[in-house]
Structure formats: C-alpha cells, structure tokens
Design an enzyme around this catalytic site. Sequence first.
Site, short mmCIF file in Angstrom:
data_model
loop_
_atom_site.label_atom_id
_atom_site.label_comp_id
_atom_site.label_asym_id
_atom_site.label_seq_id
_atom_site.Cartn_x
_atom_site.Cartn_y
_atom_site.Cartn_z
N GLY A 120 22.34 -1.96 3.45
CA GLY A 120 21.49 -2.75 2.58
C GLY A 120 21.78 -2.47 1.12
N PRO A 121 21.22 -3.28 0.24
CA PRO A 121 21.46 -3.10 -1.19
C PRO A 121 20.83 -1.82 -1.72
CG PRO A 121 19.81 -4.80 -0.79
CD PRO A 121 20.36 -4.44 0.54
N GLY A 157 18.45 0.84 -3.52
CA GLY A 157 17.04 0.90 -3.87
C GLY A 157 16.07 0.39 -2.83
N VAL A 158 16.56 0.12 -1.59
CA VAL A 158 15.64 -0.39 -0.57
C VAL A 158 15.08 0.73 0.31
CG1 VAL A 158 16.63 -2.70 -0.48
CG2 VAL A 158 17.57 -0.93 0.98
N GLY A 159 15.52 1.98 0.08
CA GLY A 159 14.93 3.10 0.80
C GLY A 159 15.73 3.60 1.98
N LYS A 160 17.06 3.44 1.95
CA LYS A 160 17.88 3.89 3.08
C LYS A 160 17.85 5.41 3.21
CE LYS A 160 21.61 1.88 1.53
NZ LYS A 160 21.05 1.27 0.30
N THR A 161 18.10 6.09 2.11
CA THR A 161 18.15 7.56 2.15
C THR A 161 16.79 8.16 2.47
OG1 THR A 161 19.95 7.53 0.52
CG2 THR A 161 18.79 9.61 0.83
N SER A 201 31.35 -19.45 0.91
CA SER A 201 30.05 -20.06 1.15
C SER A 201 29.61 -21.00 0.03
CB SER A 201 28.98 -18.99 1.36
OG SER A 201 28.84 -18.18 0.22
N LYS A 223 20.10 -14.26 0.46
CA LYS A 223 20.23 -15.47 -0.37
C LYS A 223 18.89 -16.19 -0.50
CE LYS A 223 25.10 -16.22 0.87
NZ LYS A 223 26.06 -17.09 1.57
#
Length: 784
Positions: free
Chosen positions: A356-357, A359-363, A679, A722
């Site tokens: 994911g991009p 800052g989405v909370g992966k770590t 696309s 998107k």
Amino acid sequence: MVSKQTKGRRFPLLPLRGLLVYPSMVLHLDVGREKSVKALEKAMVEDNLILLCSQSEVNIEEPGQDDIFRVGTVANVRQMLKLPNGTIRVLVEGVERAEIIHYTDNEEFYEVMARELPEQPDDDPESDALMRTVLSQFEHYITLSKKVTPETLAAVSDIEEPGRLADVITSHLVLKIKDKQEILETIDVRKRLEKLLDILGNEREVLELERKINQRVKKQMEKTQKEYYLREQMKAIQKELGDKEGRAGEAEELRAQAEEKDLPERVKEKIDKEIDRLEKMPASSAEGGVIRNYVEMLLSLPWNDWTEDDLDIAKAEQVLDEDHYGLDKPKERVLEYLAVQKLVKSLKGPILCLVGPPGVGKTSLARSIARSLNRKFVRISLGGVRDEAEIRGHRRTYVGAMPGRIIQGMKTAGSLNPVFLLDEIDKMASDFRGDPSAALLEVLDPEQNNTFSDHFVEIPFDLSNVMFVTTANAVHNIPRPLLDRMEMLYIPGYTELEKLQIASRYLLPKQKKNHGLEDGQLVIEEGTLLSVIREYTRESGVRNLEQQVAALCRKAAKQIVSGEKETVSISPGDIKDYLGTAKYRYGMVELEDQIGTVTGLAWTEVGGDTLLIEVTVLPGSGKLILTGQLGDVMKESAQAAFSYTRSKAEEFGIPSDFYEKNDIHIHIPEGAIPKDGPSAGITIATALVSALTKRQVSKDVAMTGEITLRGRVLPIGGLKEKSLAAHRAGYKKILLPKDNERDLKEIPESVKNDVEFVPVSHMDQVLHHALVAKIADQAVQSLQ
C-alpha cells in the site's frame, strides 16, 4: 634469647646487606661503603678481627643501630684486595658468634662493644640422633632441589660437631635472612638442630608441591614448546590457588553458560568442540577472540525458547481495533491464522506482504499483530540493502565477520516464534556483492526455512515458526520468485471519512499527549479536521495529516505557555491563522465544461491521483506531438487512441484527411513528473475526439481504461485508489472498464454514495457519457 652482659671486647663493625656469615665459613665480601672500608682498615691495623652483622632491611644505605641485628659473627680478615672500581674485596673466615652490648661514639666507622658467645660441646646421644635426622632431611632436600650439589652432602656428612653441622647446612639453604639470623641467634646446639629440622621440613613440603606441579605440567606439555610449558605451569599454579583466569577461566565460564541453556544436541556438540579449541589456543592468538564471539553468538540464540501464543480471538480483534481503524482484510487474515492455530495446535508461520501507499499503517499494523498474538516483535529495514551478506552473514574467516540481519533479529527477539517485520522489501537493490532478494528466498519459503543456513552460524536454524510480515509500496519492484512465496494483502488509501475517524480517534489524542496538552486545553472541531484533510493534505495515508495536527498542537501549546489563552478552540474559520493559506483546492474539477481537456485517473506508489490530458489541433502537416514526460507505454497508448480516432473519423463527422492538414498536440501537465502506463487510453481518445469535433467534455466526469484499435475498453488495476483520488477531487461520475465492475465491491460505501460508477466496454459508450451537446453549427467547419 641471648643474655646481656656489660663486659666485652671492642670490635669494628661491618654491616652486611642480604648476606649472613656463620662461624667456620670462609667467603669473599665486596665492601664499598666508606664507614665499612674504615672499619676494615681498623681491623687490619689491630688484630684482623671484625664483627659481621646483617642488616634487617637490604635497601638501607646508612643503617642505624636499630637496623642491624644484635647477634653476628666475629670474623678473621684473611686477605684484602682493592678493585679497579673502588670497592675492596676481602676474604673472611667466621670465628665465633658474638652479641653487641652497645655502640661506641665513633663517627668514622661503626665500633661496638660485643660479648663473644662460645659454643658449648654437646656429646649427648640425643644430639647425635638429631644430627642424623638433619642429615637425612638435608639429603632428601638435595634430591628434590636442583640448587644444592650432591658433593655438598658428602662434605657436610664429615662434620662431627652438631653446632657446626647446623651452621653449614643452613648456609646452603635458600632462606630469608630473617630465618638464617634465627639460627645464628640460637646458641643452644640442640635447639639449633630442632629449628633447622623445622625449616628443612617446610622446605621439603614446598619442594614436593613444586615437583607435583611440574609433573602435572609435563604430562600435558610438548617437549619442544617452552612457551607452552610456561603457560601450562601457570595454569597448574592457578589451579592450586583456585584462580580462574586466562583461557581456562574463559572456557569454564562458557561451559557453565552452555550447561544453563536448553540446547539441541548438535548445537551443544558444536559449542563443546569450539570451547576445546579455545582452551588450547595461546592467549596471544587473535583467533581466540573470534572463537569466543562465535560461541557467545550460539549461546545467545533462542534454540528452544518460545513465547506462548494468546489464542483468544475476541481479545486479538479488540487489540487490532484499538490500534487501527479500518484495514478489515489484514485484520481478518490475522484472526483466521489464530483460529487455525487454535485448532491444529501447530502451524508454519505464514508470510504476509502488506502492500500500500506510504502512511496507511503497514508497519504499525505488523506491530499490532505481534501484540494481538502476544509474541515478540522484530523489525529490520531492507531499504537500500544491496549485499547478500546482510541477509546470510559473513563467513567466520573474514575479519569483522558477523551474522546476517535475520539471525541478529532472532537474537534480539529471544524466541523462536516472533513476528518478524521485513520493512520496505521492494526497496532492495543488487550489485557485485550479490542479490539480497535471492538470499531471502530461503527465509520466506515455509518448506525450506526450518533449516535456514547463515554463513556465520553454520548450524541450520529453524525459522518455520516465525510469522514473517513484509511491507511494500509497489508489487512490481519485488522479484517474481520472492513474490510467489508471499500472500499479498493490499491496503489502499483512506477515504475522507476514514481519515476523519483516524484523526479524531488516534492522531489528535496521540499528538495532544506528545505536546503535553490536557483534554480540555485544546478543542479541535470535526469540521476543522475535515478542512485540514481537504485543504492541507493530498495523500493516500495519514502521515502528512498527523504532521498538520502536530502543528496545530504546537501552536496551541505556545499560546497556552505564553499566557495568551488558557484553552484553545480551533474552528474551520481559524484554520488559516494556524496553518497558513490552504495548500490545495478542494474539488479540483474544472469550473465549466472544456473542449479537448479530459480528466484521467492514475495509480502511483503513493496512491491514486487525477491526470489532466489536453489536446490541441493546430494547422500543420500531420504531426502527432506528445509532451509531458510520457513513458513508452503511454506513448503507444496515445498512438493507439490516435489511430482509433482516424479509423472512426467519418462516424464522428471529422474529415478523413484531417491528419494531413493539422498537427495534433497531446500534452499532460506537470511535465517534470514522468508518467507511464496504458490506462489513459480512453482518456486520450476522448480528448482527441472532443478537440476535433469541438464537443465539450463534462467537467464532472473522470475516466480510466485501456483502448484497443477497434475501440474496446480493456481492464486496468488500482481501481480503488483511483476512485478515492477522483472522490477527493470532487468528480461525480467515473467511467471504468466493464471487466473492472467486479472490483466495485472494494469501493467504500461513502464513495459510492457520492460518485456514480459507469462500466463501459466500448469507446462509443465512453463518448456518450463524456461528451455534451454540440456548441457549433458545424462540428468540422474549422477543419475543412
């Protein structure tokens, strides 16, 4: 003690340093002190007799009366010779014992009044028995000691006087001056022999102990190694004394540590073998430190250490919800793992990849997974790692060798089943030092990682119970073999409503605490947070949002500390006073319908974004001009859109030779940013048709899709990202490929309520929804 009498003879006195003379002894003395030389000269002038007494301390240059023993030996000076260096060498012969009564007032040399102590003859049978015993002990002493020659025993055996026998034997012993003086002061012959027996007995015990140590050393010693012999002798001495130092102490300490730990048999054998090598190694050897580091590393690894999983699913779900808002799929996957673990009792650790991009909370989600499972958590960052040894370690033959990051992480965790986060796995590189992603293949394969081999450790290590979690911003940067070993969990960007909930539930309380603000000191309205989200951030995650909330807290803290306000309340109207002018315009849609300008949707590593495509028709010779840092795939997509438009020119009311009389310029603004991907095909085609037919494009429409030469619309990826970008920008209608209709279930309901999603399968449908009514009487007048 010797009895004191006032009568006596006058003698010059010669103090001796580190030396003692017995009666009947003949020896040379070197005399250098001025007073001593004058005492000798005095003796030579008179009767050649001089009193020899020893000093109690050797290092005293000018001894006083208290520094000289009271009992000494009267000696006859037989010969005197002056040496070139100024000292005098004299030959003296001891005559009999004498005791100093008092010192005379002579400043030139030492002169004393002394009483001679003649020896009483002793023919008692007990004295004979003592003599025999002393001779026997002395014989034993000679056999043990290398310092007295056997010829000395033959010379001593001929002595018949018991007192003289004691004196001669004592003179041959290696004793302290104090002990020799004690024999000299013992006038009684029988007592003198008894004291000598005690001394010989003690010396014999010491020599026996030395012999025992030497024998023990010789059994372990190689005959040609003198250095080894000395080291082993020191070890034997330390063993007798109970000391634990040097290599032997190190080895014993390591063995004790190994006994305390629960180690597999193969590890224990390896450690014992290395400790044996360490013990036999010279103290000066550099390899000793390498072996010790290796053994200590093996001892510090968790070979049989576990943490017990907390298999309470309800509690785990509560923990995950406490730390993160949304992220339903990753949470559901963790709970599934827990449920299976509870049923089968043992399960190989899964390998999850959170994509994911930023800052989405992966770590932070990986950290929460560890907390929900009650496991240890370890994180290593792989960003920029380009050396295979970072993963597998160096061989011990290299200077400064160390284990790889995986083994170091397991050492840090201290358990065999931690949650192990491999952060930024898509940021690895490779060069001449190897490919670290290839080294990770064994780590992340559940069928192989139970025998993971690190070059430094050498012993296979079990990683099958580790729960590996990896994070990445983009999947296409991860090598395919590595990608196959991981289970992808996509974490898309957040919607406005989700960001609002995250800001109010997590970010604001966290920043208040970090800035020392109480609950009532800072009040931020929900509308204020929404304004910050819309006008001061444009991101898929919430990292920039947290920075803006922190800025609000800082400014509020300053106002409170300076005394301007006791409580700070920030409304949407006040936001500019705190954060300055808005950075972004909320709702990026055009204010009115445009000709030749269409909004496309793009996917980037940091989330979705809108992409404005402009087409202008100019008089010319049929050139197709492409600008805006377009990649090869996008250029080909533009060519396909242009060819499709030419093939449909008559249907659109465009002259078939328009491309011969006009130049077509396709531009995508923000020219400094590289753009690529297929696309944007239907977007470019729509802009071309709009520019050539003078039809306006609806300002509320955004679109994404790939085009073929026949006008078919092919599916694309990243629809959710998107869609979120279009929703952020304020578009009301999104045209998407028909084949992507199945992805609509991933779109949040809050977005579906605001945006109309229109599936299209052909370019005709795209133009029907995108173009508005004609604005010119003849669509193609300007082209004829």
